[in-house]
Design a protein around this motif. Structure first.
Motif, short mmCIF file in Angstrom:
data_model
loop_
_atom_site.label_atom_id
_atom_site.label_comp_id
_atom_site.label_asym_id
_atom_site.label_seq_id
_atom_site.Cartn_x
_atom_site.Cartn_y
_atom_site.Cartn_z
N HIS A 124 0.84 -1.20 0.00
CA HIS A 124 0.00 0.00 0.00
C HIS A 124 0.88 1.25 0.00
CE1 HIS A 124 -3.69 -2.18 1.39
NE2 HIS A 124 -2.82 -2.93 2.05
N LEU A 125 0.58 2.18 -0.90
CA LEU A 125 1.29 3.46 -0.94
C LEU A 125 0.32 4.61 -0.77
CD1 LEU A 125 3.70 3.65 -4.03
CD2 LEU A 125 4.29 3.29 -1.63
N LEU A 126 0.81 5.71 -0.21
CA LEU A 126 0.08 6.98 -0.24
C LEU A 126 0.53 7.72 -1.50
CD1 LEU A 126 0.50 7.97 3.52
CD2 LEU A 126 -1.51 6.94 2.41
N PRO A 127 -0.27 8.67 -2.01
CA PRO A 127 0.12 9.33 -3.27
C PRO A 127 1.44 10.10 -3.11
CG PRO A 127 -2.17 9.81 -2.70
CD PRO A 127 -1.57 9.13 -1.51
N PRO A 128 2.44 9.81 -3.95
CA PRO A 128 3.69 10.57 -3.89
C PRO A 128 3.43 12.01 -4.36
CG PRO A 128 3.96 8.52 -5.15
CD PRO A 128 2.50 8.74 -4.97
N TYR A 129 4.13 12.99 -3.77
CA TYR A 129 3.91 14.38 -4.17
C TYR A 129 5.20 15.11 -4.52
CZ TYR A 129 5.18 14.83 0.72
OH TYR A 129 5.83 14.72 1.92
N ARG A 130 6.35 14.41 -4.45
CA ARG A 130 7.59 15.01 -4.92
C ARG A 130 8.12 14.15 -6.06
NH1 ARG A 130 11.55 16.85 0.14
NH2 ARG A 130 10.08 18.27 1.16
N PRO A 131 8.70 14.79 -7.09
CA PRO A 131 9.18 13.98 -8.22
C PRO A 131 10.16 12.89 -7.78
CG PRO A 131 9.25 16.32 -8.75
CD PRO A 131 8.86 16.23 -7.30
N HIS A 133 10.22 11.16 -5.14
CA HIS A 133 9.54 10.01 -4.54
C HIS A 133 9.36 8.90 -5.58
CE1 HIS A 133 7.30 12.72 -1.41
NE2 HIS A 133 8.48 12.36 -0.96
N TYR A 134 8.96 9.32 -6.79
CA TYR A 134 8.67 8.32 -7.83
C TYR A 134 9.92 7.53 -8.19
CZ TYR A 134 3.93 9.87 -8.66
OH TYR A 134 2.59 10.13 -8.52
N ILE A 135 11.05 8.25 -8.28
CA ILE A 135 12.29 7.57 -8.67
C ILE A 135 12.73 6.62 -7.55
CG2 ILE A 135 14.73 7.96 -9.25
CD1 ILE A 135 13.69 10.70 -10.44
N VAL A 136 12.66 7.12 -6.30
CA VAL A 136 13.07 6.30 -5.16
C VAL A 136 12.17 5.07 -5.04
CG1 VAL A 136 13.13 6.28 -2.63
CG2 VAL A 136 14.11 8.22 -3.88
N VAL A 145 8.71 3.61 -13.14
CA VAL A 145 8.21 4.85 -12.55
C VAL A 145 6.71 5.01 -12.83
CG1 VAL A 145 8.30 7.38 -12.73
CG2 VAL A 145 10.42 6.08 -12.50
N LYS A 146 6.31 4.70 -14.05
CA LYS A 146 4.89 4.93 -14.39
C LYS A 146 3.95 3.91 -13.73
CE LYS A 146 4.71 2.67 -19.00
NZ LYS A 146 5.80 1.73 -18.79
N ASP A 150 0.13 2.71 -9.43
CA ASP A 150 -0.77 1.55 -9.31
C ASP A 150 -0.86 1.05 -7.86
OD1 ASP A 150 -0.89 1.78 -12.02
OD2 ASP A 150 0.38 0.02 -12.44
N TYR A 151 0.12 1.43 -7.04
CA TYR A 151 0.17 0.92 -5.66
C TYR A 151 -0.49 1.88 -4.65
CZ TYR A 151 3.15 -2.65 -7.60
OH TYR A 151 3.61 -3.70 -8.34
#
Ligand SMILES: [Mn+2]
Length: 463
Positions: A124-131, A133-136, A145-146, A150-151
């Motif tokens: 389960h993830l919360l929505p990332p809000y920093r660019p 975050h997606y890479i990490v 990344v795309k 989905d999580y």
């Protein structure tokens, strides 16, 4: 930090509400300004702060609900790091301070997550809000990344929302502190504003007040003689005799709780007649809204009654006409107040908006309006005891908007465009305070800050 038990019990409650899978909490990392080692002020992710307390970069945590395990992740410093940063507790010690039994390195986090995903377990993830975050996250989870989005998990979001929406006593104490620092920013601004001063001189002073409270700003300062521009971050105007100065600012205290208040003040020390009239309308709208705060009332209704109060006042001045209630409901008052009456506040100044503005502010019984102005209301649902909210009506004269509506003759049954011509140079007035909803009604957060015309003029006369 709060007592260890507070973090333990918050996580227990969250586990119960989500029920299964792995909950991932990435902490924030340093963010570079203009080269790698020159970083912005570090701000921890608010949900990480809420469940794991530590405000340091490079941390993460996992709650494995299925196996009832909590694991705190980070990399211990090497001697090369310590030369620059000084000694720091180990990751294991940080974990113990917030009652977490297990700890590991970031590479072991990557192993745990990619293994869990490959074996089909739910992450389960919360929505990332920093660019970044997606890479990490893409690296840790070993997904593209795309695919990270989905999580994102509605169950996780709703579990966090339910807990963070209700402020407990230790949090309320912190929110009073944050509001007090914010109040001192405002009394400094009220006393300090004078003709000839440049906006950035006063912005610097009140920023210093925020930082001297042990934390920082809770959002970039709005301090402007052009109050009709709602989020005006330009600070280069010189204040003149007769100007109104709109100051919307807040501090977050050392524990990360935010204040958010607005005052609108006469630079010269005295409101003129026209300014008094508009100011009094906004003040009445705010006082009316505050008097309605209680559990069970919807914020959409509080918003509507604030708009109605504004329409009634503008009718008296001859700027509006027709039925004030209808003017509010149909969206005609949005010419003067194109934003909503307030929002939740807590660890974030717009609390939890990273989880989704509609999920925070609306529910099945209250859907967001699609009418201009009304749709900008961030909080529409019913209030509950423990909610902390801002109450911030305003009246603005936005020449571009007035000209556009006038050319379309929009709401001409409610708006007296002829009379409005005299107000194009007025600017704007907003008044904002923070309130905690309790069983009987609501309590002001922080000590009261001068607000009536007499109080503000009185404080400006003090030397
Ligand atoms: Mn606000």
């Amino acid at each position: 930090m709060f007592d260890k038990e507070i973090y333990v019990s918050r996580r227990e409650a969250l586990k119960k509400s989500v029920g299964s899978g792995l909950l991932l909490f990435p902490g924030n990392n340093e963010s570079s300004i203009n080269y790698v080692d020159n970083a912005y002020y570090f701000r921890q992710d608010s949900t990480f702060l809420y469940f794991f307390g530590h405000s340091k970069p490079g941390l993460a945590a996992v709650i494995d609900v299925d196996n009832d395990e909590e694991i705190f992740y980070g990399d211990d410093l090497t001697i090369d790091d310590v030369i620059w940063t000084g000694p720091m507790p180990t990751v294991n010690e940080l974990a113990e301070e917030v009652g977490v039994g297990l700890s590991g390195s970031l590479s072991s986090l990557k192993n745990q997550l990619s293994k869990a995903i490959k074996s089909g377990r739910q992450v389960h993830l919360l929505p990332p809000y920093r660019p970044d975050h997606y890479i990490v996250l893409s690296g840790w989870m070993d997904v593209a990344v795309k695919e990270v989005d989905d999580y994102i998990s509605l169950k996780f979001i709703q579990g966090v929302l339910a807990l963070r929406s209700i402020k407990t006593d230790p949090e309320i104490a912190e929110m009073h502190l944050a509001a007090d620092i914010t109040g001192r920013m405002h009394t400094t601004a009220i006393k300090g504003a004078r003709p000839g001063m440049i906006e950035y001189e006063l912005t610097g002073k009140i920023t210093g007040v925020a930082m001297s409270g042990g934390g920082n700003l809770s959002f970039p300062v709005i301090l402007t003689v052009d109050g009709q521009t709602l989020h005006n971050h330009y600070h280069g105007n010189t204040m003149k005799e007769g100007d109104l100065l709109l100051v919307d600012c807040g501090a977050e205290n050392g524990m990360g709780y935010a204040g958010d208040m607005t005052r609108t003040i006469p630079v010269s020390g005295r409101f003129d007649q026209r300014q008094k009239e508009i100011y009094q309308i906004v003040l009445s709208a705010q006082e009316h809204a505050i008097s309605m705060l209680r559990p069970g009332i919807s914020y959409a209704e509080v918003n509507m009654l604030s708009l109605k109060t504004i329409a009634t006042g503008l009718n008296d001045l001859g700027l509006m006409k027709g039925d004030p209630e209808e003017a509010a409901r149909l969206g005609a008052v949005a010419l003067f107040m194109p934003h909503g009456v307030g929002h939740m506040i807590g660890l974030d100044v717009h609390d939890m908006e990273n989880l989704g503005e509609d999920l925070v502010g609306y529910d099945a019984s209250f859907k967001r309006s699609d009418i201009f102005g009304l749709r900008s209301l961030r909080l529409g649902k019913r209030l509950e005891a423990g909610f902390a909210v801002t109450v911030e009506p305003g009246v603005y004269f936005i020449p571009d908007l007035i000209n556009k509506w006038k050319s379309e003759q929009k709401f001409s049954a409610f708006i007296n465009y002829e009379q409005l011509k005299k107000y194009h140079d007025f600017g704007g007035v907003r008044i904002e305070d923070d309130y905690l909803i309790n069983a009987e009604g609501a309590t002001l957060l922080g000590k009261p800050v001068p607000k009536t015309i007499a109080e503000i003029e009185g404080l400006k006369q003090e030397k």
